[in-house]
Write a protein that holds these residues in place. Structure first.
Motif, PDB file in Angstrom:
ATOM      1  N   PHE A  95      46.784  31.576  38.018  1.00  0.00           N
ATOM      2  CA  PHE A  95      46.318  32.953  37.844  1.00  0.00           C
ATOM      3  C   PHE A  95      45.490  33.371  39.065  1.00  0.00           C
ATOM      4  N   HIS A 122      47.540  33.885  42.194  1.00  0.00           N
ATOM      5  CA  HIS A 122      48.252  35.164  42.180  1.00  0.00           C
ATOM      6  C   HIS A 122      47.312  36.320  42.500  1.00  0.00           C
ATOM      7  N   VAL A 123      46.118  36.249  41.952  1.00  0.00           N
ATOM      8  CA  VAL A 123      45.143  37.303  42.251  1.00  0.00           C
ATOM      9  C   VAL A 123      44.863  37.344  43.754  1.00  0.00           C
ATOM     10  N   HIS A 175      46.748  36.500  46.164  1.00  0.00           N
ATOM     11  CA  HIS A 175      47.880  37.004  46.942  1.00  0.00           C
ATOM     12  C   HIS A 175      48.279  38.390  46.466  1.00  0.00           C
TER      13      HIS A 175
END
Ligand SMILES: Nc1ncnc2c1ncn2[C@@H]1O[C@H](COP(=O)(O)OP(=O)(O)O)[C@@H](O)[C@H]1O
Ligand SMILES: [Mg+2]
Lengths: 327, 283
Positions: A176, A179-180, A182
């Motif tokens: 998680f 992803h944040v 990127h």
């Protein structure tokens, strides 16, 4: 993900999958599963802290307090009020998030030392509350009788089951967070770190984003605290004092602030060091940490992971690839 | 060319009697101007005249001590810079303020922040709309890098670029916010002659896109070449305002700022002072 990172992630997953089995083969290694459970719990804290410190550039000496809010939230709600542990975890997370928001809005206006002082002060207050609210927390003598956790109708019992539960949380939090990082949010956080004024002028709501990432770090710390409470089933304020906040910061710095991998590596290594070898130093532990920090600052300022990465790249004569989010 | 008529559209930016005090120092002593849409308006003046302070008051980094700043019909003084940016005002900085550890490409992507919306949740779970948006951010940023000619450097860390390219990158990042008005604080500072000429062409291209440009600049050739209007600041006050040729011929300006060199170089003195009809100046 870059292919290197994909390989690393698959490697990590395989390593975690077999770890309890391999450890069980030898009596002298079997307690490493227990150490790794703690390392996993602490990793949840340090992944959040890595976003806050390494990427957004905001220091916090309050992570042990959020860890404690999650732990005591679960301990009190399940122990005193017989809540379902998952509901208690959710409640603890909500309280930690709310508290982080209230503390973060004024504190994150501060910079550098002042932010460190403000979060330190908040951590001390939480620690005092844990000691003084004897009716709820048990005070210095601790809070016991915290029940275990059930998942899908089965009680989580035994080190292997706990190991998998905790590390499933860690991998989820890792992905998680990655992803944040990127995404536009991650770029904005790094922009804030590099130049707040320019970020603001480009349309990044700097204060609001800082508060968001602070809340996020508090949420992860509270989840970790809740797992900790159910795993050890006994809480005392000593596990949530300033020294722990400093340890969390050290773990992130040790592994490398500019990378989530750094948080993982630093946390696992320092948890092992702390559990296995530093016991003998007792009260001098802080000196050892201070020494480690000094050596790091002088010789490996980027942290272990970046250093090793550069080392292996040099050996394999790879061209450095462009930065793509740093994690 | 400087004498061409200024389009009399409603102003995109209007500031009135802006004053700024720093403790005992008064950096701006009541500065007013109306800037019509689509023009290149330069702001010139000696060091310490208050040019940067004026840009900071407009873009929200400073709140004027008094006076008003109206952008697209809305009073914006006292609003946070990111909200003003969202309304369509962007800027560059006199002292380069890039994100040096991020790549050239990522710097421009940050410029898209206000025009996109994926937050923590959408990003963390990689929701489909977030992925599509992320793709658009990357493409848009690449287009702006091509527009300014920095595409070949897109994967370098911004801090590794030479100063001239850093200045251009700042412009690309500012353009990526889709501005209606862009404030440039000495973009030619540190650029060589050829780079300055290219900058002039770039500014024309930006104007051609319909973006209003406010240019703070010391390079008089550049200013006189591309400006539709020039405002001269002197000790925090408007000394003169008009077309480049009017400014070149203004004796007060020549004396205060352009200096004797300019007069000798053929700037010319016509004795046609603007001080008498300052009330009627279009600024
Ligand atoms: N933050 C500040 N604090 C105190 N004085 C300032 C500040 N910013 C600018 N000044 C003063 O205001 C005046 C105008 O500065 P500035 O706007 O930077 O001029 P310019 O950009 O035209 O060279 C100068 O005298 C400068 O010293
Ligand atoms: Mg200036």
């Amino acid at each position: 993900m870059s292919s290197r990172e994909k390989t690393a992630f698959v490697g990590l997953t395989v390593f975690l999958a077999v770890f309890p089995w391999v450890s069980a083969l030898s009596r002298s290694f079997s307690h490493y599963v227990d150490v790794m459970i703690f390392a996993g719990i602490f990793s949840l804290v340090t992944i959040g802290l890595s976003l806050l410190m390494g990427f957004a550039g905001q220091i916090s000496l309050a992570q042990a307090a959020f860890f404690g809010i999650g732990a005591y939230g679960s301990g009190i709600l399940t122990g005193h009020f017989h809540w379902n542990p998952w509901a208690a975890m959710l409640a603890g997370v909500c309280v930690a998030a709310a508290v982080a928001w209230v503390v973060g809005v004024p504190a994150l206006r501060l910079k550098g030392h002042y932010l460190a002082m403000a979060t330190l002060g908040f951590g001390v207050i939480v620690h005092i509350v844990m000691n003084e609210e004897v009716d709820w927390t048990g005070g210095p003598s601790g809070l016991g009788g915290i029940p275990g956790i059930r998942l899908a109708g089965r009680k989580i019992s035994g080190d292997a089951a706990w190991f998998y539960l905790v590390w499933a949380f860690v991998l989820a939090a890792f992905l998680f967070s990655r992803h944040v990082l990127h995404s536009r949010v991650g770029r904005a956080l790094r922009a804030i770190h590099d130049d707040e004024k320019a970020a603001e002028a480009m349309g990044v709501p700097v204060s609001s984003l800082k508060v968001q990432v602070f809340v996020y770090s508090a949420v992860l710390a509270a989840v970790a605290g809740s797992l900790y409470a159910h795993y050890v089933s006994f809480l005392s304020p000593g596990s949530f004092d300033l020294m722990w906040s400093i340890r969390f910061v050290l773990m992130v710095v040790f592994g490398g602030m500019q990378s989530l991998w750094g948080a993982l590596v630093g946390t696992v290594l320092l948890t092992f060091v702390g559990n296995e070898w530093l016991q003998v130093f007792a009260d001098f532990e802080i000196l050892v940490y201070g020494g480690i920090l000094l050596v790091m600052a002088l010789f490996v300022p980027q942290g272990l992971v970046v250093w090793m990465d550069a080392f292996f790249r040099r050996r394999s004569r790879l061209q450095p690839t462009p930065s793509d989010g740093g994690s | 060319m400087g004498d061409r008529a200024v389009p009399d559209a409603s102003p995109v930016l209007e500031f009135h009697d802006v004053r700024m005090h720093f403790g005992g120092v008064t950096a701006l002593k009541g500065v007013s101007s109306r800037i019509p849409k689509g023009i290149i308006q330069s702001v010139i003046g000696p060091n310490g005249a208050g040019k940067t302070t004026l840009l900071n008051c407009i873009s929200g980094l400073l709140t004027p001590s008094s006076g008003s700043v109206v952008f697209r019909g809305e009073a914006v003084q006292g609003k946070p810079p990111h909200e003003i940016a969202r309304r369509g005002l962007s800027r560059t900085f006199q002292h380069v303020a890039l994100f040096p550890r991020m790549s050239v490409w990522e710097n421009v992507m940050v410029g898209r922040h206000a025009r996109t919306r994926a937050g923590f949740w959408a990003a963390g779970f990689r929701l489909p709309f977030m992925r599509a948006e992320e793709r658009r951010i990357r493409e848009d940023a690449e287009r702006w890098l091509e527009f300014v000619g920095l595409h070949p450097e897109k994967d370098l860390p911004a801090g590794a670029l030479p100063l001239g390219k850093q200045k251009i990158l700042e412009i690309a990042r500012a353009l990526a916010t889709d501005p209606v008005l862009i404030l440039l604080d000495e973009p030619a500072g540190g650029l060589n002659t050829r780079e300055t000429e290219e900058l002039g062409d770039l500014l024309k291209k930006i104007q051609a896109k319909g973006v209003t440009v406010v240019l703070v600049e010391h390079d008089m050739n550049l200013v006189m070449d591309i400006s539709d209007r020039v405002l001269v600041l002197h000790f925090g006050q408007v000394l003169a305002c008009g077309s480049p040729s009017e400014i070149k011929d203004n004796p007060e300006v020549i004396q205060a700022y352009l200096g004797e060199d300019w007069a000798e170089a053929g700037g010319g003195l016509t004795g046609n002072s603007l001080s008498g009809d300052r009330e009627d100046t279009p600024c």
